[in-house]
Design a protein around this motif. Structure first.
Motif, PDB file in Angstrom:
ATOM      1  N   LEU A 109      49.181  -8.867 -16.926  1.00  8.54           N
ATOM      2  CA  LEU A 109      50.164  -9.162 -16.389  1.00  8.54           C
ATOM      3  C   LEU A 109      49.887  -8.689 -14.862  1.00  8.54           C
ATOM      4  N   ALA A 110      49.254  -7.485 -14.759  1.00 11.19           N
ATOM      5  CA  ALA A 110      48.921  -7.213 -13.180  1.00 11.19           C
ATOM      6  C   ALA A 110      48.066  -8.249 -12.559  1.00 11.19           C
ATOM      7  N   LEU A 111      46.860  -8.493 -13.349  1.00  9.70           N
ATOM      8  CA  LEU A 111      46.139  -9.756 -12.704  1.00  9.70           C
ATOM      9  C   LEU A 111      46.950 -10.899 -12.255  1.00  9.70           C
ATOM     10  N   LEU A 112      47.943 -11.426 -13.349  1.00 10.60           N
ATOM     11  CA  LEU A 112      48.647 -12.723 -13.096  1.00 10.60           C
ATOM     12  C   LEU A 112      49.631 -12.397 -11.727  1.00 10.60           C
ATOM     13  N   VAL A 113      50.361 -11.246 -11.704  1.00 11.00           N
ATOM     14  CA  VAL A 113      51.207 -10.978 -10.656  1.00 11.00           C
ATOM     15  C   VAL A 113      50.417 -11.032  -9.214  1.00 11.00           C
ATOM     16  N   GLY A 114      49.291 -10.309  -9.369  1.00  8.89           N
ATOM     17  CA  GLY A 114      48.584 -10.037  -8.009  1.00  8.89           C
ATOM     18  C   GLY A 114      47.809 -11.494  -7.608  1.00  8.89           C
ATOM     19  N   GLY A 115      47.052 -12.162  -8.801  1.00  8.61           N
ATOM     20  CA  GLY A 115      46.725 -13.390  -8.631  1.00  8.61           C
ATOM     21  C   GLY A 115      47.629 -14.756  -7.958  1.00  8.61           C
ATOM     22  N   SER A 116      48.930 -14.516  -8.519  1.00  8.17           N
ATOM     23  CA  SER A 116      49.742 -15.557  -8.022  1.00  8.17           C
ATOM     24  C   SER A 116      50.352 -15.254  -6.749  1.00  8.17           C
ATOM     25  N   ASP A 117      50.316 -13.907  -6.267  1.00  5.82           N
ATOM     26  CA  ASP A 117      50.694 -13.577  -4.915  1.00  5.82           C
ATOM     27  C   ASP A 117      49.594 -13.895  -3.786  1.00  5.82           C
ATOM     28  N   ALA A 118      48.276 -13.990  -4.300  1.00  6.44           N
ATOM     29  CA  ALA A 118      47.210 -14.200  -3.332  1.00  6.44           C
ATOM     30  C   ALA A 118      47.039 -15.805  -3.329  1.00  6.44           C
ATOM     31  N   LEU A 119      47.457 -16.315  -4.395  1.00  6.44           N
ATOM     32  CA  LEU A 119      47.388 -17.799  -4.323  1.00  6.44           C
ATOM     33  C   LEU A 119      48.233 -18.397  -3.531  1.00  6.44           C
ATOM     34  N   VAL A 120      49.697 -18.107  -3.638  1.00  5.41           N
ATOM     35  CA  VAL A 120      50.664 -18.513  -2.704  1.00  5.41           C
ATOM     36  C   VAL A 120      50.346 -18.443  -1.321  1.00  5.41           C
ATOM     37  N   ARG A 121      49.823 -16.977  -1.103  1.00  7.68           N
ATOM     38  CA  ARG A 121      49.602 -16.705   0.560  1.00  7.68           C
ATOM     39  C   ARG A 121      48.567 -17.868   1.089  1.00  7.68           C
ATOM     40  N   ALA A 122      47.634 -17.974   0.177  1.00  7.40           N
ATOM     41  CA  ALA A 122      46.601 -18.790   0.680  1.00  7.40           C
ATOM     42  C   ALA A 122      47.072 -20.313   0.824  1.00  7.40           C
ATOM     43  N   ALA A 123      47.854 -20.713  -0.159  1.00  6.69           N
ATOM     44  CA  ALA A 123      48.316 -21.968   0.181  1.00  6.69           C
ATOM     45  C   ALA A 123      49.384 -22.027   1.067  1.00  6.69           C
ATOM     46  N   VAL A 124      50.214 -21.208   1.285  1.00  6.84           N
ATOM     47  CA  VAL A 124      51.039 -21.305   2.430  1.00  6.84           C
ATOM     48  C   VAL A 124      50.212 -21.463   3.749  1.00  6.84           C
ATOM     49  N   ALA A 125      49.287 -20.835   3.915  1.00  3.46           N
ATOM     50  CA  ALA A 125      48.428 -20.820   4.975  1.00  3.46           C
ATOM     51  C   ALA A 125      47.628 -21.984   5.374  1.00  3.46           C
ATOM     52  N   PHE A 126      47.244 -22.773   4.274  1.00  2.00           N
ATOM     53  CA  PHE A 126      46.768 -24.057   4.015  1.00  2.00           C
ATOM     54  C   PHE A 126      47.565 -24.980   4.483  1.00  2.00           C
ATOM     55  N   ALA A 127      48.929 -24.723   4.091  1.00  2.00           N
ATOM     56  CA  ALA A 127      49.914 -25.926   4.515  1.00  2.00           C
ATOM     57  C   ALA A 127      50.150 -25.795   5.974  1.00  2.00           C
ATOM     58  N   ARG A 128      50.403 -24.566   6.470  1.00  2.00           N
ATOM     59  CA  ARG A 128      50.603 -24.496   7.720  1.00  2.00           C
ATOM     60  C   ARG A 128      49.355 -25.150   8.826  1.00  2.00           C
ATOM     61  N   VAL A 129      48.292 -24.990   8.300  1.00  2.00           N
ATOM     62  CA  VAL A 129      47.144 -25.492   9.006  1.00  2.00           C
ATOM     63  C   VAL A 129      47.252 -27.070   9.000  1.00  2.00           C
ATOM     64  N   PHE A 130      47.611 -27.516   8.151  1.00  2.00           N
ATOM     65  CA  PHE A 130      47.690 -29.197   7.939  1.00  2.00           C
ATOM     66  C   PHE A 130      49.020 -29.492   8.552  1.00  2.00           C
ATOM     67  N   GLY A 131      49.714 -28.596   8.904  1.00  2.00           N
ATOM     68  CA  GLY A 131      50.999 -29.058   9.762  1.00  2.00           C
ATOM     69  C   GLY A 131      52.312 -29.479   8.767  1.00  2.00           C
ATOM     70  N   VAL A 132      52.425 -28.914   7.552  1.00  2.00           N
ATOM     71  CA  VAL A 132      53.392 -29.258   6.774  1.00  2.00           C
ATOM     72  C   VAL A 132      54.569 -28.243   6.940  1.00  2.00           C
ATOM     73  N   SER A 133      55.819 -28.674   6.949  1.00  2.00           N
ATOM     74  CA  SER A 133      56.865 -27.954   7.415  1.00  2.00           C
ATOM     75  C   SER A 133      57.261 -26.881   6.625  1.00  2.00           C
ATOM     76  N   GLU A 134      57.867 -25.930   7.087  1.00  2.00           N
ATOM     77  CA  GLU A 134      58.390 -24.671   6.411  1.00  2.00           C
ATOM     78  C   GLU A 134      59.352 -25.060   5.237  1.00  2.00           C
ATOM     79  N   VAL A 135      60.296 -25.982   5.334  1.00  2.00           N
ATOM     80  CA  VAL A 135      60.983 -26.789   4.272  1.00  2.00           C
ATOM     81  C   VAL A 135      60.420 -27.066   2.969  1.00  2.00           C
ATOM     82  N   VAL A 136      59.361 -27.844   3.360  1.00  2.00           N
ATOM     83  CA  VAL A 136      58.477 -28.311   2.240  1.00  2.00           C
ATOM     84  C   VAL A 136      57.891 -27.395   1.477  1.00  2.00           C
ATOM     85  N   ILE A 137      57.435 -26.367   2.563  1.00  2.00           N
ATOM     86  CA  ILE A 137      56.519 -25.167   1.720  1.00  2.00           C
ATOM     87  C   ILE A 137      57.318 -24.329   0.943  1.00  2.00           C
ATOM     88  N   GLY A 138      58.550 -24.333   1.319  1.00  2.00           N
ATOM     89  CA  GLY A 138      59.802 -23.385   0.573  1.00  2.00           C
ATOM     90  C   GLY A 138      59.853 -24.024  -0.757  1.00  2.00           C
TER      91      GLY A 138
END
Length: 360
Positions: A184-213
């Motif tokens: 459970l700890a690895l799942l929660v921590g892994g999902s948080d890290a993956l979401v943070r990284a994916a949001v950062a990638f989306a912003r780099v490629f110019g995807v809007s905040e609405v679409v990210i959310g």
């Protein structure tokens, strides 16, 4: 470079966490004489829903109350359409008769209750206490039911496992509990890290905040369910795969929304406000998705690969609608007309024909 490493670490955490959780939960079921389905409906489902609870309660405390309800409803749509669809593509999922007769109707009833509570525009303190109380009663009912079935279930499940598996290092109770907690700890921590990284990638490629959310963050809180259900399907623990999704949906409707409402009242707010878009659209999509589960579950008591593909296609259509609506795109009327006038009726006819053929 940091985002790439965070993405890799998050993915590794999800894979390792899902493996530990499924192995520990299935072994614990054997040791306690509790069916894997009940473990999936309780321990696994509640654990993998921890991100939804954290996001909803945290959003309320931060004053972003609109996010709490949308997160729970959006996660349920994601759970059924994408997770069950993906897991069924990996391996057709056998649906336990208990899911058809008991768990699916409970999930559907919880959805109807939530819609009724949302009609006045706010989920207040009493509503939140009611939802949390029902969650506690449901959990107690499952545990009591599991204990009554324990002797026969233990013999049946033990016979399905290789003799060596029942005597390996994971057969000790303390090790099983440690595997579940670590998973459970690895799942929660892994999902948080993956979401943070994916949001950062989306912003780099110019995807809007609405679409990210609407996409990455909403789906990100359900990544533990994705990893757990797909891993369970690969390992043949199909009761855990289905039970995880159904249990997570019930937990999101009752516990996540209920605790969010109580947290709002504790923060001197009247409760969780119900966004107009959620009341007019998303809640009804969730209810329709739950209703669609009934004929799918009953046809041969399994979710076939083609039904999994259908679920995935509908989730893609739902996300497309959200993106088009958020950006007020000119293609929205045509897309909506095509879905309502052609795709949905065709799907309903197909499910009815398959259901009648199975009964025949």
């Amino acid at each position: 470079m940091t985002d790439i490493l965070q993405f890799i670490a998050g993915l590794a955490g999800l894979i390792a966490g899902a493996e530990l959780l499924v192995r520990g939960a299935s072994r614990l079921a054997l040791a306690l004489g509790i069916s894997p389905l009940v473990v999936g409906l309780t321990v696994v489902a509640f654990g993998t829903s921890a991100p939804e609870m954290a996001v909803s309660v945290g959003a309320v405390i931060a004053g972003r109350t609109d996010l709490a309800l949308g997160n729970a409803v959006g996660s349920n749509i994601f759970n059924v359409l994408l997770i069950l669809g993906l897991a069924a593509l990996v391996a057709p999922l056998a649906v336990h008769v208990q899911v058809i007769r008991q768990e699916a109707p409970i999930m559907l009833g919880a959805a109807v209750l939530l819609i009724v509570l949302c009609l006045d525009g706010v989920i207040g303190g009493f509503d939140g206490a009611l939802l949390c109380g029902l969650m506690l009663a449901y959990t107690a009912f499952l545990v009591r039911q599991a204990r009554a079935q324990a002797p026969s279930t233990h013999d049946q499940y033990a016979a399905s496992l290789p003799a060596a598996a029942a005597r390996d290092w994971s057969s000790r109770r303390a090790v099983q509990l440690l595997m579940i907690v670590a998973g459970l700890a690895l799942l929660v921590g892994g999902s948080d890290a993956l979401v943070r990284a994916a949001v950062a990638f989306a912003r780099v490629f110019g995807v809007s905040e609405v679409v990210i959310g609407l996409t990455i963050v909403a789906a990100g809180t359900s990544l533990p369910e994705v990893a757990t259900s797909v891993t369970a399907a690969l390992k043949g623990e199909r009761d855990i795969a289905v039970g995880n999704v159904v249990g997570s949906c019930v937990f999101n409707l009752l516990a996540v929304v209920g605790l969010g409402a109580l947290a709002a009242v504790a923060s001197a707010q009247p409760g969780l406000p119900v966004p107009t878009a959620v009341l007019n659209f998303d809640l009804w999509v969730m209810l329709a998705v739950f209703l669609a589960c009934l004929p799918v579950f009953m046809t041969g008591r399994e979710i076939a690969r083609w039904e999994g593909a259908l679920f995935l296609a509908y989730y893609a259509a739902y996300v497309c609608y959200l993106i088009l609506a958020a950006n007020e795109h000119d293609a929205l009327p045509v897309f909506s007309a095509a879905m309502l006038g052609f795709v949905l009726p065709l799907t309903i006819v197909t499910l009815v024909v398959v259901g009648l053929r199975e009964r025949g």
